[in-house]
Enzyme design. Structure first.
Site, PDB file in Angstrom:
ATOM      1  CB  ALA A   9      -0.941  -0.005   1.209  1.00  0.00           C
ATOM      2  N   GLY A  10       1.785   1.290  -0.965  1.00  0.00           N
ATOM      3  CA  GLY A  10       2.632   2.453  -1.130  1.00  0.00           C
ATOM      4  C   GLY A  10       2.142   3.327  -2.272  1.00  0.00           C
ATOM      5  CB  CYS A 159      15.831   5.257  -6.107  1.00  0.00           C
ATOM      6  SG  CYS A 159      14.507   6.427  -5.787  1.00  0.00           S
ATOM      7  CB  CYS A 353      11.317  13.003 -12.517  1.00  0.00           C
ATOM      8  SG  CYS A 353      12.119  12.955 -10.895  1.00  0.00           S
ATOM      9  CE  LYS A 388       8.569  15.592  -4.983  1.00  0.00           C
ATOM     10  NZ  LYS A 388      10.028  15.362  -5.017  1.00  0.00           N
TER      11      LYS A 388
END
Length: 427
Positions: A9-10, A159, A353, A388
């Protein structure tokens, strides 16, 4: 009636549950299995680590949220998947049967692969909110007693964006505390060049990020292999193009945050036909496992080969837009299977991103994420910082109210004129 189980559940798992429920409609059952009852917005962890956010700002109670949508919830977490039996064994000993399983666990953090790495060793992490809160204590100590800082990503990491983000966020926070002049900063990365990002660069990320680092007086070491970390000292090998050791570096630090390599979580690791040797889920173009056809996977836990060979191992990131396209394709493909049809939808794996630097930032768009690309764009400016913040607020609200609309679709529509968040239909 079909029963779809979402494991994790991310960032991808919660919206996966929302979308598959929307596509299946009433009369079918969706269950989410997660370790713990809280959703945490991981992209905000760099802000937590310097005190710009509290835990409560970035967390959502899953019990209330999922109940509102009548999605069943098991917070015990998974001990093991049994694909041949179509069931997930929970940590307490119970099992949850499924007709279709979507694996959205995210990664296991491989700190143990390097001596002294990680929160239980000598470096900090922003991979989890608990890690970020621990990093905040260390950051406060740095402000009180300034000294060298080393930030980056180790060999095998995939990442890289958060490492760059956190570097510049720390720089901004130190300037605001008026101690930046007392803190030498070094960025250490397994990437072959600054701005590679595991994607062989996007637009001019190399030029943009190198320029930002020079402007902020941050030194860097690329093709870096971290050998070990001791208290206050990092031992690094700089590798040449032929794989030989070009130079060795002994880097003293008062504060360090290094992103680890990822691997698959223990519940799925070493299952023949399901995972690769690192424990990542094998999927075809429909996000469907080739061996167990009722199992799908999305997000960081999906196996994706590197974009090319590099002197030091570098993985491929799974960004938010890419994950959302995986979610949409998977939801539609499961709905097709429930209707007795074959899956037809293919995720685009595009990347959008936003890398926040505290008071500015860098944005990039890669369509598709893996080159060669149709769109290869990057830019920088203060607008990225505000974008962001908007992303954080929108996404947390979306999780809280149970909305399945992809955030990145809205962003791409505005920035690029894309008609919709596309998935490819194949015959």
């Amino acid at each position: 009636m079909a029963h779809v189980v979402v494991l994790g559940a991310g960032l991808g798992g919660v919206i996966m549950a929302y979308e598959v429920q929307d596509h299946l409609g009433p009369g079918h059952k969706v269950t989410v299995i997660n370790k713990g009852t809280t959703y945490s917005f991981v992209p905000s962890n760099p802000w937590v680590a310097v005190g710009w956010r509290e835990r409560s700002d970035i967390e959502v109670d899953l019990i209330t949220t999922l109940a509102r949508r009548k999605i069943r919830f098991r917070p015990e977490g998974a001990a093991r998947i049994h694909p041949a039996e179509n069931r997930v064994e929970l940590t307490g000993g119970d099992s949850v049967p499924y007709d279709y399983l979507v694996i959205a666990t995210g990664p296991d953090l491989a700190f143990d692969e390097i001596e002294g790495l990680g929160p239980e060793g000598h470096t900090q992490s922003i991979c989890q909110v608990d890690h970020a809160l621990q990093a905040k204590v260390a950051f406060d100590n740095l402000v009180a007693k300034p000294g060298p800082v080393v930030i980056g990503a180790v060999q095998g990491a995939s990442c890289f964006g958060p490492a760059y983000e956190f570097t510049f966020i720390v720089d901004t926070a130190l300037r605001r505390a008026k101690v930046r002049d007392q803190v030498p900063m070094t960025f250490v990365t397994s990437e072959p060049y600054i701005g590679h990002l595991g994607l062989d660069g996007v637009g001019d990320t190399k030029g943009l990020l190198e320029s930002e680092m020079r402007e902020h007086h941050i030194k860097w070491i690329t093709n870096a292999r971290v050998k070990s970390v001791a208290d206050g000292m990092m031992h690094v090998e700089e590798v040449a193009g032929d794989g030989s050791v070009k130079a060795t570096h002994e880097l003293p630090f008062s504060f360090s945050m290094m992103l680890p390599a990822f691997r698959g979580v223990e519940a799925v690791r070493d299952i023949e036909g399901l995972t690769n040797p690192r424990g990542f889920i094998l999927v075809d173009k429909h996000q469907q496992n080739p061996t167990f056809r009722n199992i799908f996977a999305i997000g960081v836990g999906v196996a994706i080969p590197p974009t090319g060979s590099t002197p030091v191992p570098v993985g491929v990131p799974k960004t938010g837009f890419m994950i959302e396209s995986m979610v949409t394709a998977t939801a539609m493909n499961i709905a097709s299977l429930v209707e007795g049809k074959e899956p037809h939808e293919v995720a685009t794996w595009n990347a959008v991103c936003l890398a926040d630097f505290g008071d500015s930032g860098v944005a990039f768009v890669a369509q598709p994420q893996i080159p060669p690309r149709n769109v290869n764009w990057s830019s920088s400016g203060k607008w990225v910082h505000y974008a962001k913040i908007g992303f954080e607020k929108y996404f947390l609200r979306k999780i809280r109210i149970g909305k399945s609309e992809p955030f990145y679709e809205r962003l791409a529509l505005k920035a690029l004129g894309i008609d919709k968040l596309k998935v490819t239909h194949t015959d």
